[in-house]
Design a protein around this motif. Structure first.
Motif, PDB file in Angstrom:
ATOM      1  N   GLU A 236     -12.567   2.706   1.723  1.00  0.00           N
ATOM      2  CA  GLU A 236     -13.301   1.878   0.769  1.00  0.00           C
ATOM      3  C   GLU A 236     -12.950   0.405   0.902  1.00  0.00           C
ATOM      4  OE1 GLU A 236     -13.082   3.336  -3.267  1.00  0.00           O
ATOM      5  OE2 GLU A 236     -13.197   5.407  -2.591  1.00  0.00           O
ATOM      6  N   ILE A 237     -11.680   0.083   1.063  1.00  0.00           N
ATOM      7  CA  ILE A 237     -11.298  -1.331   1.125  1.00  0.00           C
ATOM      8  C   ILE A 237     -11.645  -1.950   2.469  1.00  0.00           C
ATOM      9  CG2 ILE A 237      -8.931  -1.004   1.941  1.00  0.00           C
ATOM     10  CD1 ILE A 237     -10.231  -3.575  -0.667  1.00  0.00           C
ATOM     11  N   ARG A 238     -11.738  -1.168   3.520  1.00  0.00           N
ATOM     12  CA  ARG A 238     -12.108  -1.725   4.828  1.00  0.00           C
ATOM     13  C   ARG A 238     -13.512  -2.301   4.820  1.00  0.00           C
ATOM     14  NH1 ARG A 238     -11.667   1.954   9.674  1.00  0.00           N
ATOM     15  NH2 ARG A 238     -12.235  -0.010  10.693  1.00  0.00           N
ATOM     16  N   VAL A 239     -14.367  -1.800   3.963  1.00  0.00           N
ATOM     17  CA  VAL A 239     -15.714  -2.365   3.839  1.00  0.00           C
ATOM     18  C   VAL A 239     -15.646  -3.788   3.294  1.00  0.00           C
ATOM     19  CG1 VAL A 239     -17.950  -2.122   2.694  1.00  0.00           C
ATOM     20  CG2 VAL A 239     -16.727  -0.076   3.493  1.00  0.00           C
ATOM     21  N   LEU A 240     -14.717  -4.038   2.380  1.00  0.00           N
ATOM     22  CA  LEU A 240     -14.593  -5.338   1.719  1.00  0.00           C
ATOM     23  C   LEU A 240     -13.616  -6.267   2.424  1.00  0.00           C
ATOM     24  CD1 LEU A 240     -14.391  -4.045  -1.973  1.00  0.00           C
ATOM     25  CD2 LEU A 240     -16.413  -4.894  -0.755  1.00  0.00           C
ATOM     26  N   MET A 241     -12.587  -5.711   3.041  1.00  0.00           N
ATOM     27  CA  MET A 241     -11.544  -6.508   3.702  1.00  0.00           C
ATOM     28  C   MET A 241     -11.318  -5.959   5.110  1.00  0.00           C
ATOM     29  SD  MET A 241      -8.803  -6.628   0.527  1.00  0.00           S
ATOM     30  CE  MET A 241      -7.492  -7.295   1.559  1.00  0.00           C
ATOM     31  N   PRO A 242     -12.282  -6.086   6.003  1.00  0.00           N
ATOM     32  CA  PRO A 242     -12.168  -5.412   7.302  1.00  0.00           C
ATOM     33  C   PRO A 242     -11.006  -5.872   8.165  1.00  0.00           C
ATOM     34  CG  PRO A 242     -14.035  -6.931   7.261  1.00  0.00           C
ATOM     35  CD  PRO A 242     -13.550  -6.814   5.858  1.00  0.00           C
ATOM     36  N   THR A 243     -10.545  -7.117   8.011  1.00  0.00           N
ATOM     37  CA  THR A 243      -9.472  -7.608   8.867  1.00  0.00           C
ATOM     38  C   THR A 243      -8.089  -7.535   8.219  1.00  0.00           C
ATOM     39  OG1 THR A 243      -9.853  -9.879   8.099  1.00  0.00           O
ATOM     40  CG2 THR A 243     -11.007  -9.169  10.094  1.00  0.00           C
ATOM     41  N   ASP A 244      -8.027  -7.363   6.898  1.00  0.00           N
ATOM     42  CA  ASP A 244      -6.735  -7.386   6.212  1.00  0.00           C
ATOM     43  C   ASP A 244      -6.395  -6.086   5.487  1.00  0.00           C
ATOM     44  OD1 ASP A 244      -5.965 -10.033   6.880  1.00  0.00           O
ATOM     45  OD2 ASP A 244      -7.388 -10.797   5.401  1.00  0.00           O
ATOM     46  N   ALA A 245      -7.246  -5.095   5.570  1.00  0.00           N
ATOM     47  CA  ALA A 245      -7.012  -3.861   4.805  1.00  0.00           C
ATOM     48  C   ALA A 245      -5.721  -3.165   5.192  1.00  0.00           C
ATOM     49  CB  ALA A 245      -8.191  -2.910   4.976  1.00  0.00           C
ATOM     50  N   THR A 246      -5.282  -3.315   6.449  1.00  0.00           N
ATOM     51  CA  THR A 246      -4.093  -2.602   6.907  1.00  0.00           C
ATOM     52  C   THR A 246      -2.815  -3.436   6.785  1.00  0.00           C
ATOM     53  OG1 THR A 246      -4.516  -3.292   9.187  1.00  0.00           O
ATOM     54  CG2 THR A 246      -5.410  -1.159   8.490  1.00  0.00           C
ATOM     55  N   SER A 247      -2.891  -4.617   6.172  1.00  0.00           N
ATOM     56  CA  SER A 247      -1.685  -5.400   5.922  1.00  0.00           C
ATOM     57  C   SER A 247      -0.846  -4.698   4.857  1.00  0.00           C
ATOM     58  CB  SER A 247      -2.042  -6.805   5.438  1.00  0.00           C
ATOM     59  OG  SER A 247      -2.744  -7.512   6.426  1.00  0.00           O
ATOM     60  N   MET A 248       0.449  -4.596   5.090  1.00  0.00           N
ATOM     61  CA  MET A 248       1.315  -3.899   4.136  1.00  0.00           C
ATOM     62  C   MET A 248       2.671  -4.586   4.064  1.00  0.00           C
ATOM     63  SD  MET A 248       2.142  -0.459   6.353  1.00  0.00           S
ATOM     64  CE  MET A 248       3.062  -0.523   7.906  1.00  0.00           C
ATOM     65  N   THR A 249       3.253  -4.567   2.893  1.00  0.00           N
ATOM     66  CA  THR A 249       4.624  -5.032   2.744  1.00  0.00           C
ATOM     67  C   THR A 249       5.554  -3.905   3.157  1.00  0.00           C
ATOM     68  OG1 THR A 249       4.041  -6.489   0.907  1.00  0.00           O
ATOM     69  CG2 THR A 249       6.352  -5.888   1.133  1.00  0.00           C
ATOM     70  N   LEU A 250       6.495  -4.229   4.044  1.00  0.00           N
ATOM     71  CA  LEU A 250       7.524  -3.278   4.456  1.00  0.00           C
ATOM     72  C   LEU A 250       8.842  -3.744   3.845  1.00  0.00           C
ATOM     73  CD1 LEU A 250       8.891  -1.059   6.179  1.00  0.00           C
ATOM     74  CD2 LEU A 250       8.919  -2.718   8.073  1.00  0.00           C
ATOM     75  N   ALA A 251       9.395  -2.944   2.950  1.00  0.00           N
ATOM     76  CA  ALA A 251      10.664  -3.268   2.306  1.00  0.00           C
ATOM     77  C   ALA A 251      11.767  -2.393   2.895  1.00  0.00           C
ATOM     78  CB  ALA A 251      10.574  -3.058   0.803  1.00  0.00           C
ATOM     79  N   THR A 252      12.827  -3.041   3.355  1.00  0.00           N
ATOM     80  CA  THR A 252      13.991  -2.343   3.907  1.00  0.00           C
ATOM     81  C   THR A 252      15.240  -2.833   3.179  1.00  0.00           C
ATOM     82  OG1 THR A 252      14.253  -4.043   5.627  1.00  0.00           O
ATOM     83  CG2 THR A 252      12.930  -2.097   6.187  1.00  0.00           C
ATOM     84  N   ALA A 253      16.373  -2.204   3.459  1.00  0.00           N
ATOM     85  CA  ALA A 253      17.649  -2.654   2.906  1.00  0.00           C
ATOM     86  C   ALA A 253      18.738  -2.384   3.932  1.00  0.00           C
ATOM     87  CB  ALA A 253      17.968  -1.939   1.596  1.00  0.00           C
ATOM     88  N   ASP A 254      19.748  -3.265   3.957  1.00  0.00           N
ATOM     89  CA  ASP A 254      20.840  -3.064   4.905  1.00  0.00           C
ATOM     90  C   ASP A 254      21.886  -2.107   4.324  1.00  0.00           C
ATOM     91  OD1 ASP A 254      22.406  -4.535   3.119  1.00  0.00           O
ATOM     92  OD2 ASP A 254      22.315  -6.379   4.303  1.00  0.00           O
ATOM     93  N   ALA A 255      22.988  -1.966   5.000  1.00  0.00           N
ATOM     94  CA  ALA A 255      24.014  -1.004   4.587  1.00  0.00           C
ATOM     95  C   ALA A 255      24.636  -1.358   3.246  1.00  0.00           C
ATOM     96  CB  ALA A 255      25.096  -0.907   5.649  1.00  0.00           C
ATOM     97  N   THR A 256      24.592  -2.637   2.854  1.00  0.00           N
ATOM     98  CA  THR A 256      25.155  -3.055   1.572  1.00  0.00           C
ATOM     99  C   THR A 256      24.168  -2.903   0.425  1.00  0.00           C
ATOM    100  OG1 THR A 256      24.457  -5.391   1.678  1.00  0.00           O
ATOM    101  CG2 THR A 256      26.492  -4.778   2.836  1.00  0.00           C
TER     102      THR A 256
END
Length: 216
Positions: free
Chosen positions: A39-59
């Motif tokens: 559904e969102i690819r119809v409205l945002m064809p170039t940015d629909a797959t942008s995602m925030t990736l959150a990670t954390a280190d050992a601390t």
């Protein structure tokens, strides 16, 4: 007039999207994600797959950045990067992460948390070969997240690689590859009026997906 006070308490928007009901949801969260992505690819064809990736280190110190989802299936959600990057180092120390998609045109968010593994090198080879030449040169010239003295140095490395490979057949760097997040939980968020948002969580329990409504 520029507002330099840093006070944005009066800045508001109203959410007016349709409801998200339990009956609307697929039994499988990957199928549900696919529906929303279509559904969102119809409205945002170039940015629909942008995602925030959150990670954390050992601390436990977190870090987040935008990356691009490249493919997904029942096994997980995949992206590609330099293994030596900040996120790559985090994932060596703590192979758990969360993905977050924000689609404002439909007033939706999706969060996906799970464990991360590297993809087989054959997958990285195949995807790297399909990238535009400029992207391959940049990936091969850069040690992502490492300090560099100037942009000129990076550009010189790119041009040196271009000269070394006039046929455009730039080999994939050994330290560049793919990751797969294997989901343990999903949350589908739909903005609603007066901030009484709809939140539906899929939680993996005994190899089955349990669906629960969360309070906003």
């Amino acid at each position: 007039m520029t507002d330099n006070t840093g006070d944005y308490k009066a800045l508001r928007r109203e959410y007016q999207a349709q409801a998200l009901e339990r009956a609307d949801l697929a039994a499988d969260p990957v199928e549900q994600f696919g529906r929303w992505l279509s559904e969102i690819r119809v409205l945002m064809p170039t940015d629909a797959t942008s995602m925030t990736l959150a990670t954390a280190d050992a601390t436990g110190m977190p870090s987040a950045r935008i990356v691009l989802l490249k493919h997904f299936d029942a096994e997980g959600f995949c992206w590609y990067s330099d293994y030596r990057s900040h996120k790559g180092q985090d994932l060596v120390e703590n192979p758990q992460a969360e993905l977050m998609f924000y689609w404002p045109l439909l007033e939706r968010q999706v969060r996906i948390c799970g464990v991360v593994e590297r993809l087989p090198d054959a997958s990285a080879q195949s995807y790297f070969a399909a990238r535009p030449l400029g992207s391959r040169l940049s990936a091969a010239a850069s040690q992502q997240s490492a300090v560099v003295d100037s942009r000129a140095t990076l550009e010189q490395r790119v041009e040196a690689l271009r000269a070394q490979h006039p046929d455009g057949q730039v080999p994939k760097p050994a330290q560049w590859g793919g990751y797969r997040l294997q989901p343990l939980a999903f949350e589908f968020w739909q903005g609603r009026e007066s901030r009484l948002h709809d939140r539906m969580r899929y939680r993996l329990q005994d190899a089955a997906w349990i669906i629960e409504r969360l309070q906003p």
